[in-house]
Enzyme design. Structure first.
Site, PDB file in Angstrom:
ATOM      1  N   ILE A  98      49.563  57.029   2.176  1.00 34.05           N
ATOM      2  CA  ILE A  98      48.314  56.299   2.199  1.00 34.05           C
ATOM      3  C   ILE A  98      48.208  57.003   0.337  1.00 34.05           C
ATOM      4  O   ILE A  98      48.026  58.152   0.373  1.00 34.05           O
ATOM      5  CB  ILE A  98      47.442  56.500   3.124  1.00 34.05           C
ATOM      6  CG1 ILE A  98      48.143  55.183   3.847  1.00 34.05           C
ATOM      7  CG2 ILE A  98      46.622  55.964   1.901  1.00 34.05           C
ATOM      8  CD1 ILE A  98      47.531  55.052   4.786  1.00 34.05           C
ATOM      9  N   CYS A  99      48.412  56.204  -0.585  1.00 30.84           N
ATOM     10  CA  CYS A  99      47.509  56.677  -1.902  1.00 30.84           C
ATOM     11  C   CYS A  99      46.042  56.207  -2.385  1.00 30.84           C
ATOM     12  O   CYS A  99      45.602  56.191  -2.405  1.00 30.84           O
ATOM     13  CB  CYS A  99      48.327  55.388  -3.174  1.00 30.84           C
ATOM     14  SG  CYS A  99      50.101  55.900  -3.159  1.00 30.84           S
ATOM     15  N   LEU A 100      45.490  57.805  -1.441  1.00 32.91           N
ATOM     16  CA  LEU A 100      43.920  57.603  -0.893  1.00 32.91           C
ATOM     17  C   LEU A 100      43.290  59.321  -1.978  1.00 32.91           C
ATOM     18  O   LEU A 100      44.440  60.431  -1.243  1.00 32.91           O
ATOM     19  CB  LEU A 100      43.755  57.305  -0.344  1.00 32.91           C
ATOM     20  CG  LEU A 100      41.831  57.238   0.384  1.00 32.91           C
ATOM     21  CD1 LEU A 100      41.199  55.931  -0.683  1.00 32.91           C
ATOM     22  CD2 LEU A 100      41.722  56.621   1.714  1.00 32.91           C
ATOM     23  N   SER A 131      47.759  54.041  -8.614  1.00 30.65           N
ATOM     24  CA  SER A 131      48.021  54.526  -7.278  1.00 30.65           C
ATOM     25  C   SER A 131      48.523  53.701  -6.214  1.00 30.65           C
ATOM     26  O   SER A 131      47.968  53.719  -5.238  1.00 30.65           O
ATOM     27  CB  SER A 131      47.147  55.219  -7.260  1.00 30.65           C
ATOM     28  OG  SER A 131      47.462  56.489  -6.345  1.00 30.65           O
TER      29      SER A 131
END
Length: 166
Positions: A98-100, A131
């Site tokens: 997950i791109c967070l 992202s």
């Protein structure tokens, strides 16, 4: 100088201090138990998130996250596995790809597993094209093809996050 009649008592403890790693592990467990109790107490407060702790390992959690309404993810239920490090909450939980930012360089011990789930729902409602986990989705968003992005996101939601019919 001591007043007369007052004796000095010196206590000697032969206990050895716990190593730092053991203290971190103890603090992590305490924090996770606190989060577990809060999740149990407030189950109905956030119907879009169901957090479940592994019965045999407090460092393994699963979240079921409902896709936000009025998004291409609506109707989907997304399963997320959390691997919580022994240094939690000083280090973020591991969630795969997950791109967070809060799971990378913007992590703070103030975040909880529940608040991470809320942040993921917010990301689903407002995707970040710079992202993306899926490059095609990011390209569609960057080029302004919102309809194409929504169509692709709906397709993946149907394939991966909705019950199979029949």
């Amino acid at each position: 100088m001591r007043p007369s009649g007052v004796s000095l008592i010196v206590l000697h403890c032969s206990c050895k201090p716990l190593p730092l790693a053991a203290l971190c592990l103890q603090a992590s467990r305490a924090r996770l138990f606190k989060e577990y109790k809060e999740v149990q107490r407030e189950k109905s407060a956030d119907p879009d998130i169901q957090l479940v702790c592994d019965d045999s390992n407090i460092f393994k959690w699963t979240a079921l996250i409902k896709g936000p309404s009025e998004t291409p993810y609506e109707g989907g239920v997304f399963q997320l596995a959390f691997a919580v490090p022994e240094q939690y909450p000083l280090q973020p939980p591991q969630t795969g790809e997950i791109c967070l930012d809060i799971l990378k360089n913007a992590w703070s011990p103030a975040w909880t597993l529940q608040s991470v789930c809320r942040a993921i729902i917010a990301l689903m409602a407002h995707p970040e094209p710079d992202s993306p986990l899926n490059c095609d989705s990011g390209n569609l968003l960057r080029s302004g093809d919102i309809r194409g992005f929504q169509s692709m996101a709906r397709m993946y939601t149907r394939l991966a996050a909705m019950p199979k019919k029949g």
